[in-house]
Design an enzyme around this catalytic site. Structure first.
Site, PDB file in Angstrom:
ATOM      1  CG  ASP A   1      -0.110 -19.816   0.346  1.00  0.00           C
ATOM      2  OD1 ASP A   1       0.762 -19.656   1.394  1.00  0.00           O
ATOM      3  OD2 ASP A   1       0.230 -20.325  -0.506  1.00  0.00           O
TER       4      ASP A   1
ATOM      5  CE  LYS B   1       2.502 -17.158  -2.049  1.00  0.00           C
ATOM      6  NZ  LYS B   1       2.175 -18.512  -1.438  1.00  0.00           N
TER       7      LYS B   1
ATOM      8  CG  ASP C   1      -6.462  -4.882   4.784  1.00  0.00           C
ATOM      9  OD1 ASP C   1      -7.541  -5.057   5.496  1.00  0.00           O
ATOM     10  OD2 ASP C   1      -6.665  -4.229   3.543  1.00  0.00           O
TER      11      ASP C   1
ATOM     12  CG  ASP D   1     -11.469  -7.699   7.196  1.00  0.00           C
ATOM     13  OD1 ASP D   1     -11.129  -6.972   7.896  1.00  0.00           O
ATOM     14  OD2 ASP D   1     -12.221  -7.426   6.172  1.00  0.00           O
TER      15      ASP D   1
ATOM     16  CE1 TYR E   1      -2.913  -3.055   0.381  1.00  0.00           C
ATOM     17  CE2 TYR E   1      -3.723  -2.162   2.481  1.00  0.00           C
ATOM     18  CZ  TYR E   1      -3.850  -3.279   1.242  1.00  0.00           C
ATOM     19  OH  TYR E   1      -4.700  -4.284   1.420  1.00  0.00           O
TER      20      TYR E   1
HETATM   21 MG    MG Z   1      -9.706  -4.251   5.882  1.00  0.00          MG
END
Ligand code: MG
Ligand code: NAI
Length: 369
Positions: A230, A197, A254, A258, A146
C-alpha cells in the site's frame, strides 16, 4: 574450393498467438516491424508460425489450446502473444484457458515489466522529469495468489463458501529473488525494492521476506529496501525517482505494473516478458494491456507496447543490438509526434507502424494525416 568464412545467420522460430480484441491488430504491427528489422540488419532471420488460439476458437471447439498444442508450442524459440479476453466469455475462463495455460506448465516464473517515460511522451505526474521514472518490475509468475488453489461449496445457498488460497514456496521465492537481484545488479543504480504485506499476512508474506533477506546476502553490491504494497503505491506516485527495480508477488505486481504503465503515460506502451530463465521452455512476450473491447476494430490501438515487447523478445534471444535499434526507432517516431490517441496524438495503428518501419529502413518517419 576455398573455405567460406561467412558466419551462419541465426534463425529464430517465433510462435505468434494474436488471440482476441486488439491482440491481432497489435501483433500484426509487431510482426511487420520485426520483419523490417530482420530485412534491414541481415544478421538474423525470423520465422513466424501463427496459432489461431482465441476466444473464437474456444466458442467453436470448447478449448483454447487444442490437444497437443503445448507440444507444438514448445518447439519454438519464443512466443509473441497479443491479448486474451472476450465480452461473452468469463475472464477467468479465458485467462486460465490460454495465457496461464502456457505460463504455468512452461514455468515462465519471472514476469518482467520495464517502465519508463518514452521521449516525446508525458507522464501524468506533474513534476516527473525525464529519467525520474525508469523502473523494472519483477513479478512472481508461477504461484502466490494465482496458484489456482481453492474451491466453492454450497453453491447458490445463503451460506455459500469460496476459498482462494495463496501458495508460497521456498523454491519459487528463492529462484524469483535471485532473478530480481540479478536484474537489479545489471542496472546502473543496483537498487531493489522488495514489496510485501507481511504486517497483515503473517505466513506466506513472512516467508517471502525471509527468503528475500537470505538471497540479499548473495548480492552484497545490491542495495535493498522493503516496502508494504500500500505504501508502495504512494511512493510510485510521489517519489518515482527513488525507485529502480521492484520485486513483488503475482497479485501485487499485477496491480503495481498497471499503475506503473499509467504513470509512464499509457498502458498502450508497456511490454511484459514471461520468462523461463532456465531456458528449458520458450519464453512468452506480450503487451501488458488486454484485448480492449472499447477500441477493437477501430484501428487506433497503440502498437508501441507490442514494439517494445518485440524488442524485449529480441534481447532475450541474444539480439541486443537489434533490440536497441528497434527501441531507438520507436523513440524517434514518438519524438516526431506520430502517436495514437492514448498518448495525445491522432495517428492510427497503421500510421505509427509505417513510421517505425520507415525509420528502421532509414527513411523518414511518415507524417500523420
Ligand atoms: Mg494485469
Ligand atoms: P485493457 O487493457 O484491455 O483496457 C483498459 C483500457 O486501456 C481500455 O480503455 C483500452 O481501450 C485501453 N487500452 C488498452 N490497450 C491499449 C492500446 N494498445 N492502445 C490504446 N489504448 C489501450 O483492460 P480491460 O478493459 O480491463 O480488459 C479487457 C479484456 O482483456 C478482459 O477480458 C481482460 O480479462 C483481458 N485482459 C487480458 C490480458 C492478457 O491477455 N494478458 C491482460 C489484461 C486484460
Amino acid at each position: 574450393m576455398s573455405p567460406s568464412f561467412t558466419p551462419a545467420t541465426k534463425s529464430y522460430s517465433i510462435a505468434s498467438i494474436p488471440a482476441d480484441g486488439i491482440g491481432p491488430e497489435v501483433v500484426e504491427a509487431g510482426v511487420e516491424v520485426l520483419k523490417a528489422l530482420a530485412d534491414q540488419l541481415q544478421s538474423f532471420k525470423l520465422e513466424f508460425t501463427d496459432y489461431d488460439w482465441s476466444s473464437e476458437t474456444y466458442k467453436k471447439t470448447g478449448k483454447y489450446i487444442p490437444d497437443g498444442g503445448l507440444e507444438q508450442l514448445k518447439k519454438h524459440d519464443a512466443i509473441l502473444f497479443g491479448a486474451v479476453g472476450a465480452p461473452d466469455v468469463p475472464d477467468h475462463i479465458s485467462l486460465w484457458g490460454l495465457r496461464l495455460a502456457i505460463c504455468q506448465p512452461f514455468q515462465q516464473y519471472a514476469n518482467v515489466r520495464p517502465t519508463r517515460v518514452l521521449p516525446g511522451t508525458q507522464s501524468p505526474l506533474r513534476n516527473c522529469k525525464e529519467g525520474d521514472l525508469d523502473w523494472v518490475i519483477i513479478r512472481e509468475n508461477s504461484e502466490g495468489e494465482y496458484a489456482g488453489q481453492g474451491g466453492r461449496s454450497h453453491r447458490g445457498c445463503a451460506w455459500e463458501t469460496a476459498t482462494e488460497v495463496s501458495i508460497f514456496t521456498r523454491h519459487a521465492i528463492t529462484r524469483l529473488m535471485r532473478f530480481a537481484f540479478e536484474t537489479a545488479r545489471s542496472r546502473p543504480r543496483k537498487l531493489l525494492t522488495v514489496v510485501t504485506k507481511s504486517n497483515a499476512q503473517r505466513n506466506g508474506m513472512v516467508l517471502w521476506d525471509e527468503v528475500a533477506a537470505e538471497v540479499a546476502g548473495e548480492f552484497p553490491d545490491v542495495t535493498v529496501d522493503k516496502m508494504l504494497v500500500d505504501a508502495m503505491t504512494t511512493r510510485m506516485v510521489l517519489k518515482p525517482e527513488t525507485i529502480d527495480t521492484i520485486v513483488a508477488t503475482n497479485l501485487h505486481a499485477d496491480i503495481l505494473s498497471d499503475l506503473a504503465a499509467a504513470l509512464a503515460g499509457s498502458i498502450g506502451i508497456a511490454p511484459t516478458s514471461n520468462l523461463d530463465p532456465t531456458r528449458e521452455h520458450p519464453s512468452m512476450f506480450e503487451p501488458i494491456h488486454g484485448s480492449a473491447f472499447d477500441i477493437t476494430g477501430k484501428g487506433v490501438a497503440n502498437p508501441v507496447a507490442t514494439f517494445w515487447t518485440a524488442a524485449e523478445m529480441l534481447a532475450w534471444l541474444g539480439e541486443k543490438e537489434a533490440a536497441d535499434r528497434l527501441m531507438e526507432s520507436v523513440e524517434r517516431v514518438c519524438v516526431s509526434g506520430v502517436m495514437t490517441a492514448d498518448l495525445g496524438g491522432s495517428a492510427t495503428t497503421k500510421e505509427v507502424t509505417a513510421a517505425v518501419v520507415a525509420d528502421i529502413l532509414g527513411g523518414k518517419a511518415a507524417k500523420t494525416a
